[in-house]
Write a protein that holds these residues in place. Structure first.
Motif, mmCIF file in Angstrom:
data_model
loop_
_atom_site.group_PDB
_atom_site.id
_atom_site.type_symbol
_atom_site.label_atom_id
_atom_site.label_comp_id
_atom_site.label_asym_id
_atom_site.label_seq_id
_atom_site.Cartn_x
_atom_site.Cartn_y
_atom_site.Cartn_z
ATOM 1 N N GLN A 185 60.082 -4.956 10.909
ATOM 2 C CA GLN A 185 61.047 -6.018 10.632
ATOM 3 C C GLN A 185 62.392 -5.457 10.199
ATOM 4 O OE1 GLN A 185 59.691 -8.918 7.800
ATOM 5 N NE2 GLN A 185 61.618 -10.036 7.787
ATOM 6 N N TRP A 186 62.379 -4.318 9.517
ATOM 7 C CA TRP A 186 63.623 -3.709 9.032
ATOM 8 C C TRP A 186 63.971 -2.434 9.793
ATOM 9 C CZ3 TRP A 186 59.826 -5.229 5.344
ATOM 10 C CH2 TRP A 186 60.122 -6.457 4.728
ATOM 11 N N HIS A 187 63.271 -2.179 10.896
ATOM 12 C CA HIS A 187 63.526 -0.969 11.667
ATOM 13 C C HIS A 187 64.770 -1.157 12.531
ATOM 14 C CE1 HIS A 187 62.996 1.851 15.087
ATOM 15 N NE2 HIS A 187 62.565 2.656 14.131
ATOM 16 N N ALA A 239 54.367 -9.085 12.974
ATOM 17 C CA ALA A 239 53.796 -9.269 14.311
ATOM 18 C C ALA A 239 54.867 -9.724 15.289
ATOM 19 C CB ALA A 239 52.645 -10.277 14.251
ATOM 20 N N LEU A 240 55.756 -10.598 14.836
ATOM 21 C CA LEU A 240 56.843 -11.078 15.687
ATOM 22 C C LEU A 240 57.811 -9.945 16.020
ATOM 23 C CD1 LEU A 240 57.655 -13.889 16.846
ATOM 24 C CD2 LEU A 240 59.275 -14.066 14.955
ATOM 25 N N ALA A 241 58.069 -9.082 15.045
ATOM 26 C CA ALA A 241 58.962 -7.938 15.287
ATOM 27 C C ALA A 241 58.365 -7.003 16.333
ATOM 28 C CB ALA A 241 59.212 -7.192 13.985
ATOM 29 N N TYR A 242 57.055 -6.757 16.241
ATOM 30 C CA TYR A 242 56.417 -5.904 17.248
ATOM 31 C C TYR A 242 56.436 -6.584 18.618
ATOM 32 C CZ TYR A 242 52.926 -3.526 20.025
ATOM 33 O OH TYR A 242 52.295 -2.875 21.056
ATOM 34 N N ALA A 243 56.187 -7.896 18.638
ATOM 35 C CA ALA A 243 56.185 -8.627 19.911
ATOM 36 C C ALA A 243 57.534 -8.522 20.607
ATOM 37 C CB ALA A 243 55.817 -10.084 19.664
ATOM 38 N N GLY A 244 58.604 -8.365 19.825
ATOM 39 C CA GLY A 244 59.923 -8.185 20.422
ATOM 40 C C GLY A 244 60.007 -6.927 21.270
ATOM 41 N N CYS A 271 53.003 2.755 5.748
ATOM 42 C CA CYS A 271 53.702 2.053 6.813
ATOM 43 C C CYS A 271 52.893 0.828 7.197
ATOM 44 C CB CYS A 271 53.901 2.966 8.017
ATOM 45 S SG CYS A 271 52.345 3.601 8.703
ATOM 46 N N SER A 272 53.437 0.044 8.110
ATOM 47 C CA SER A 272 52.682 -1.084 8.635
ATOM 48 C C SER A 272 51.488 -0.566 9.423
ATOM 49 C CB SER A 272 53.568 -1.949 9.531
ATOM 50 O OG SER A 272 54.603 -2.535 8.768
ATOM 51 N N VAL A 273 50.423 -1.374 9.438
ATOM 52 C CA VAL A 273 49.172 -0.951 10.067
ATOM 53 C C VAL A 273 48.721 -2.008 11.062
ATOM 54 C CG1 VAL A 273 46.754 -0.346 9.668
ATOM 55 C CG2 VAL A 273 48.485 0.318 8.003
#
Length: 356
Positions: free
Chosen positions: A46-48, A197-202, A160-162
């Protein structure tokens, strides 16, 4: 004797006073030192920054998981520049037979497995990954192998996120860059894990062979229902209002970037309780080859309340547990994502922490 008794009482009072006087300073010092040791950088998508390379530690279980791992790397590429860097390692069940073959590596802080079956498996993984990289040509993916990593080294790495992938055919999908070969969906209810999850889906949405649909579950506040009244009460809390604000901002940004231009499909489902959420999830069966969801992190959501009571795999969260159930689907892979949280937030080291 009386003087001695009085002196002792004075001493006890003096010591007690010193304890009360200095305890707050001692605790404050401990908290300050703990804050300094806790991570200050949020290791989350999200903040990457899109300008920075994304680094992924990918753990696979056996050579049969290589195809799923390579497809996961492919759909996770995101922008062509700067691309991603993948650190690849394997996960081995430590049976008595394998434990008997462990040896300490000279000059290393890990252990080496000398079991011939494990060695053969690792050679198969290496060959399969090398073949994948050759086919990519001048692709954007950089892969580093990192076997024999001790538990201590693994957990010493930055938090980190998992994500956990429940593979039901992602590896069997022949991804194409010229036509749609994978229909994927991301479910958004709200909360930090759904935002992640939404950030990864992007990133997935950028793959030319993936057709992504974002499905937003919204609460339908109808009439004087019990769930509606509960929602109104909970919405008045500062925490709930802040979370709703973050959800709306995150979703609006995603919508403007991906949905408004027609690259991602959008669907809304208005529900009134967790029972309808369950039914809505079941209705998605057979429509998608990959479903991306957040593990949890929701603030008292009416749409998931009570689901924890009948979870089979709590580590997957209520939504992930339903989608991963053996009676749900034989073809829909599920990616469950949990956003990274700062240790200070987890351990109660908030700025508003006070000493009573």
């Amino acid at each position: 004797m009386k003087l001695t008794s009085i002196s002792t009482s004075i001493a006890m009072v003096f010591v007690t006073f010193l304890t009360i006087l200095y305890l707050p300073f001692v605790v404050t010092n401990i908290i300050d030192r703990a804050r300094k040791r806790s991570p200050t950088q949020r290791m989350a998508l999200q903040w990457h920054s899109p300008a920075n390379e994304l680094r992924i530690l990918l753990c696979i279980h056996g050579s049969q998981s290589v195809s799923s791992a390579t497809n996961f790397m492919d759909i996770s590429r995101g922008p062509a520049d700067p691309g991603i860097m993948v650190f690849l390692t394997d996960v081995i069940e430590l049976t008595d037979r394998i434990a008997a073959t462990l040896t300490h590596s000279e000059g290393a802080d890990g252990l080496t497995v000398t079991d011939p079956i494990v060695i053969e498996m690792r050679e198969q993984i290496t060959n399969a990954v090398n073949d994948y990289l050759k086919k990519q040509g001048e692709g954007l993916i950089w892969v580093f192998r990192g076997f024999d990593m001790s538990t201590a080294r693994f957990f010493a790495m930055p938090q980190c996120s998992v994500g956990i992938l429940v593979d039901r055919g992602l590896g069997a999908t022949m991804l194409s860059r010229t036509s749609i070969s994978l229909h994927a969906a991301v479910i958004f209810i709200g909360g930090k894990d759904d935002r992640e999850a939404l950030a990864y889906a992007g990133r997935v949405a950028r793959h030319p062979g993936v057709k992504l649909t974002v499905i937003r579950f919204l609460l339908e506040a109808s009439g004087d229902s019990v769930s509606s009244r509960i929602t109104i009460v909970k919405a008045n809390t500062a925490e709930h209002q802040e979370e709703m604000k973050l959800d709306d901002e995150c979703f609006a940004e995603f919508y403007d970037r991906h949905v408004a231009g027609g690259h991602v499909a959008y669907m809304e489902k208005y529900l009134v309780n967790s029972g309808q959420t369950f039914s809505a999830l079941r209705s998605l069966e057979g429509q998608y080859g990959l479903i991306i969801v957040g593990r949890g992190g929701r603030v008292n959501s009416v749409l998931t309340v009570g689901m924890n009571d009948w979870e089979e795999c709590p580590e997957l969260g209520p939504i992930g547990d339903i989608l991963s159930a053996s009676d749900y689907s034989m073809t829909a892979s599920v990616l469950i994502i949990q956003q990274h949280s700062l240790r200070g937030e987890l351990d109660g080291l908030h700025d508003e922490f006070s000493i009573m």
